[in-house]
Design a protein around this motif. Structure first.
Motif, PDB file in Angstrom:
ATOM      1  N   TYR A 146       0.678  -1.085   0.345  1.00 34.34           N
ATOM      2  CA  TYR A 146       0.386   0.311  -0.122  1.00 34.34           C
ATOM      3  C   TYR A 146       1.172   1.788   0.346  1.00 34.34           C
ATOM      4  O   TYR A 146       0.662   2.336  -1.010  1.00 34.34           O
ATOM      5  CB  TYR A 146      -1.055   0.217   1.669  1.00 34.34           C
ATOM      6  CG  TYR A 146      -2.193   0.686   0.758  1.00 34.34           C
ATOM      7  CD1 TYR A 146      -2.714   1.132   0.342  1.00 34.34           C
ATOM      8  CD2 TYR A 146      -2.451   1.964   1.989  1.00 34.34           C
ATOM      9  CE1 TYR A 146      -3.836   1.594   0.069  1.00 34.34           C
ATOM     10  CE2 TYR A 146      -3.450   3.025   1.700  1.00 34.34           C
ATOM     11  CZ  TYR A 146      -4.068   2.480   0.964  1.00 34.34           C
ATOM     12  OH  TYR A 146      -5.064   3.574   0.823  1.00 34.34           O
ATOM     13  N   ARG A 147       1.936   1.001   0.951  1.00 31.74           N
ATOM     14  CA  ARG A 147       2.803   2.322   0.664  1.00 31.74           C
ATOM     15  C   ARG A 147       3.449   2.899   0.071  1.00 31.74           C
ATOM     16  O   ARG A 147       3.538   3.770  -0.931  1.00 31.74           O
ATOM     17  CB  ARG A 147       4.254   1.730   2.205  1.00 31.74           C
ATOM     18  CG  ARG A 147       4.625   3.546   1.952  1.00 31.74           C
ATOM     19  CD  ARG A 147       5.597   3.102   3.136  1.00 31.74           C
ATOM     20  NE  ARG A 147       6.804   1.542   3.039  1.00 31.74           N
ATOM     21  CZ  ARG A 147       7.001   1.363   3.593  1.00 31.74           C
ATOM     22  NH1 ARG A 147       6.201   0.571   4.774  1.00 31.74           N
ATOM     23  NH2 ARG A 147       7.508  -0.206   3.570  1.00 31.74           N
ATOM     24  N   LEU A 160       1.409   3.885  -2.631  1.00 30.76           N
ATOM     25  CA  LEU A 160       1.065   5.580  -2.890  1.00 30.76           C
ATOM     26  C   LEU A 160       2.073   6.351  -2.840  1.00 30.76           C
ATOM     27  O   LEU A 160       2.414   7.308  -4.035  1.00 30.76           O
ATOM     28  CB  LEU A 160       0.333   5.957  -1.366  1.00 30.76           C
ATOM     29  CG  LEU A 160      -0.847   5.999  -1.060  1.00 30.76           C
ATOM     30  CD1 LEU A 160      -1.038   5.937   0.420  1.00 30.76           C
ATOM     31  CD2 LEU A 160      -1.647   6.609  -1.648  1.00 30.76           C
ATOM     32  N   LYS A 169      -0.800  13.000  -5.389  1.00 29.45           N
ATOM     33  CA  LYS A 169      -0.323  12.990  -4.438  1.00 29.45           C
ATOM     34  C   LYS A 169      -0.512  14.249  -3.770  1.00 29.45           C
ATOM     35  O   LYS A 169      -1.437  13.643  -2.025  1.00 29.45           O
ATOM     36  CB  LYS A 169       1.162  12.642  -4.102  1.00 29.45           C
ATOM     37  CG  LYS A 169       2.035  11.155  -3.838  1.00 29.45           C
ATOM     38  CD  LYS A 169       2.908  10.898  -3.890  1.00 29.45           C
ATOM     39  CE  LYS A 169       3.466   9.809  -4.474  1.00 29.45           C
ATOM     40  NZ  LYS A 169       5.146  10.059  -4.350  1.00 29.45           N
ATOM     41  N   LEU A 223      -4.436  13.681  -3.071  1.00 27.22           N
ATOM     42  CA  LEU A 223      -4.915  13.285  -1.488  1.00 27.22           C
ATOM     43  C   LEU A 223      -4.733  14.134  -0.276  1.00 27.22           C
ATOM     44  O   LEU A 223      -5.625  13.078   0.157  1.00 27.22           O
ATOM     45  CB  LEU A 223      -4.504  12.053  -1.655  1.00 27.22           C
ATOM     46  CG  LEU A 223      -4.878  10.690  -3.161  1.00 27.22           C
ATOM     47  CD1 LEU A 223      -4.113   9.604  -2.796  1.00 27.22           C
ATOM     48  CD2 LEU A 223      -5.893  10.864  -2.035  1.00 27.22           C
ATOM     49  N   ARG A 224      -3.532  14.199  -0.779  1.00 24.11           N
ATOM     50  CA  ARG A 224      -2.737  15.438   0.310  1.00 24.11           C
ATOM     51  C   ARG A 224      -4.065  16.101   1.176  1.00 24.11           C
ATOM     52  O   ARG A 224      -4.274  16.467   2.226  1.00 24.11           O
ATOM     53  CB  ARG A 224      -1.185  15.915   0.702  1.00 24.11           C
ATOM     54  CG  ARG A 224      -0.713  16.349   1.935  1.00 24.11           C
ATOM     55  CD  ARG A 224       0.535  16.694   1.733  1.00 24.11           C
ATOM     56  NE  ARG A 224       1.662  15.737   1.570  1.00 24.11           N
ATOM     57  CZ  ARG A 224       1.641  15.863   0.167  1.00 24.11           C
ATOM     58  NH1 ARG A 224       1.908  16.767  -1.098  1.00 24.11           N
ATOM     59  NH2 ARG A 224       2.915  14.009   0.079  1.00 24.11           N
ATOM     60  N   ARG A 237      -8.122   6.501  -5.928  1.00 25.17           N
ATOM     61  CA  ARG A 237      -7.921   5.314  -5.191  1.00 25.17           C
ATOM     62  C   ARG A 237      -8.379   3.681  -6.307  1.00 25.17           C
ATOM     63  O   ARG A 237      -7.060   2.798  -5.760  1.00 25.17           O
ATOM     64  CB  ARG A 237      -9.636   5.276  -4.789  1.00 25.17           C
ATOM     65  CG  ARG A 237      -9.640   4.617  -3.652  1.00 25.17           C
ATOM     66  CD  ARG A 237     -11.552   4.687  -2.907  1.00 25.17           C
ATOM     67  NE  ARG A 237     -11.919   4.157  -2.032  1.00 25.17           N
ATOM     68  CZ  ARG A 237     -12.306   2.452  -2.311  1.00 25.17           C
ATOM     69  NH1 ARG A 237     -12.509   2.107  -3.571  1.00 25.17           N
ATOM     70  NH2 ARG A 237     -12.716   1.227  -1.988  1.00 25.17           N
ATOM     71  N   VAL A 246      -4.563   3.139  -6.647  1.00 24.59           N
ATOM     72  CA  VAL A 246      -3.614   2.771  -6.087  1.00 24.59           C
ATOM     73  C   VAL A 246      -4.307   1.282  -4.927  1.00 24.59           C
ATOM     74  O   VAL A 246      -3.418   0.609  -4.803  1.00 24.59           O
ATOM     75  CB  VAL A 246      -3.753   3.568  -4.118  1.00 24.59           C
ATOM     76  CG1 VAL A 246      -3.688   3.197  -3.737  1.00 24.59           C
ATOM     77  CG2 VAL A 246      -3.347   5.121  -4.792  1.00 24.59           C
ATOM     78  N   THR A 254      -1.833  -2.043  -5.352  1.00 26.43           N
ATOM     79  CA  THR A 254      -1.482  -2.670  -4.414  1.00 26.43           C
ATOM     80  C   THR A 254      -2.102  -4.300  -4.453  1.00 26.43           C
ATOM     81  O   THR A 254      -1.168  -4.889  -3.695  1.00 26.43           O
ATOM     82  CB  THR A 254      -2.517  -1.830  -2.837  1.00 26.43           C
ATOM     83  OG1 THR A 254      -2.424  -0.238  -2.737  1.00 26.43           O
ATOM     84  CG2 THR A 254      -2.080  -3.296  -1.990  1.00 26.43           C
ATOM     85  N   VAL A 265      -3.533   6.287   5.385  1.00 24.91           N
ATOM     86  CA  VAL A 265      -2.993   7.001   4.262  1.00 24.91           C
ATOM     87  C   VAL A 265      -2.453   8.174   4.666  1.00 24.91           C
ATOM     88  O   VAL A 265      -2.288   9.028   3.708  1.00 24.91           O
ATOM     89  CB  VAL A 265      -4.239   7.435   2.992  1.00 24.91           C
ATOM     90  CG1 VAL A 265      -4.082   8.266   1.996  1.00 24.91           C
ATOM     91  CG2 VAL A 265      -4.785   6.190   2.726  1.00 24.91           C
ATOM     92  N   LEU A 315       1.027  10.371   3.991  1.00 20.76           N
ATOM     93  CA  LEU A 315       0.709  11.114   2.909  1.00 20.76           C
ATOM     94  C   LEU A 315       1.236  12.807   4.135  1.00 20.76           C
ATOM     95  O   LEU A 315       2.402  13.564   3.707  1.00 20.76           O
ATOM     96  CB  LEU A 315      -0.712  12.157   2.230  1.00 20.76           C
ATOM     97  CG  LEU A 315      -1.464  10.946   1.628  1.00 20.76           C
ATOM     98  CD1 LEU A 315      -2.826  11.023   0.699  1.00 20.76           C
ATOM     99  CD2 LEU A 315      -0.072  11.179   0.497  1.00 20.76           C
TER     100      LEU A 315
END
Length: 116
Positions: free
Chosen positions: A22-23, A26, A34, A37-38, A69, A72, A76, A106, A110
Motif C-alpha cells: 500500500y505504501r 501511494l 499525491k 489526496l494530501r 483510489r 492505488v 496494491t 493514508v 501522506l
C-alpha cells in the motif's frame, strides 16, 4: 464475536506485506495525485474547495479522486500477488480479510512526506 485465533494469525502474518504494498502504491503516484489526496485527506479541503483551487468542476475532482483510489488499490493488489505468490482467489480473500484491519493510514502516510 471475537475473531478466531486462525484469523488473527492470518491477519498478523500478512499485515506487513499489505502495509508495504500500500505504501509503495501511494509512493508511485505522481506529485499532482499525491497533493490532491494530501489536500483532501490531510488538509481537510472539501471537494468544492479543491475544485475551485484546481479550476475544475466538483464532479471532475470526484472522478479524479476515484481514479486515484482505484489506481492505488490495483497497484496494491498487483504487488501483493507478486510478493505473496498466491492465485487471484486467495489474493481477494486475503485482501478482504486484511482491508478492515490494516493499520495503514493514508493520512499518516501522506502527511509524513513533504509536499513535492
Amino acid at each position: 464475536g471475537d475473531p478466531s485465533p486462525e484469523l488473527m494469525l492470518i491477519k498478523a502474518e500478512y499485515r506487513a506485506a499489505f502495509r508495504e504494498a500500500y505504501r509503495d502504491a501511494l509512493a508511485a503516484l505522481d506529485a499532482h495525485d499525491k497533493n490532491l489526496l494530501r489536500l483532501h485527506l490531510v488538509g481537510g479541503l472539501t471537494l468544492a474547495e479543491l475544485a475551485t483551487m484546481y479550476g475544475q468542476h466538483r464532479a471532475t475532482v470526484v472522478r479524479h479522486l476515484a481514479r486515484i483510489r482505484e489506481t492505488v488499490l490495483k497497484a496494491t493488489e498487483r504487488a501483493l500477488k507478486e510478493r505473496l505468490a498466491v492465485d487471484e482467489r486467495e489474493l481477494q480473500s486475503l485482501f478482504h480479510l486484511a482491508q478492515s484491519q490494516l493499520d495503514v493510514s493514508v493520512m499518516s502516510l501522506l502527511s509524513l512526506r513533504s509536499a513535492p
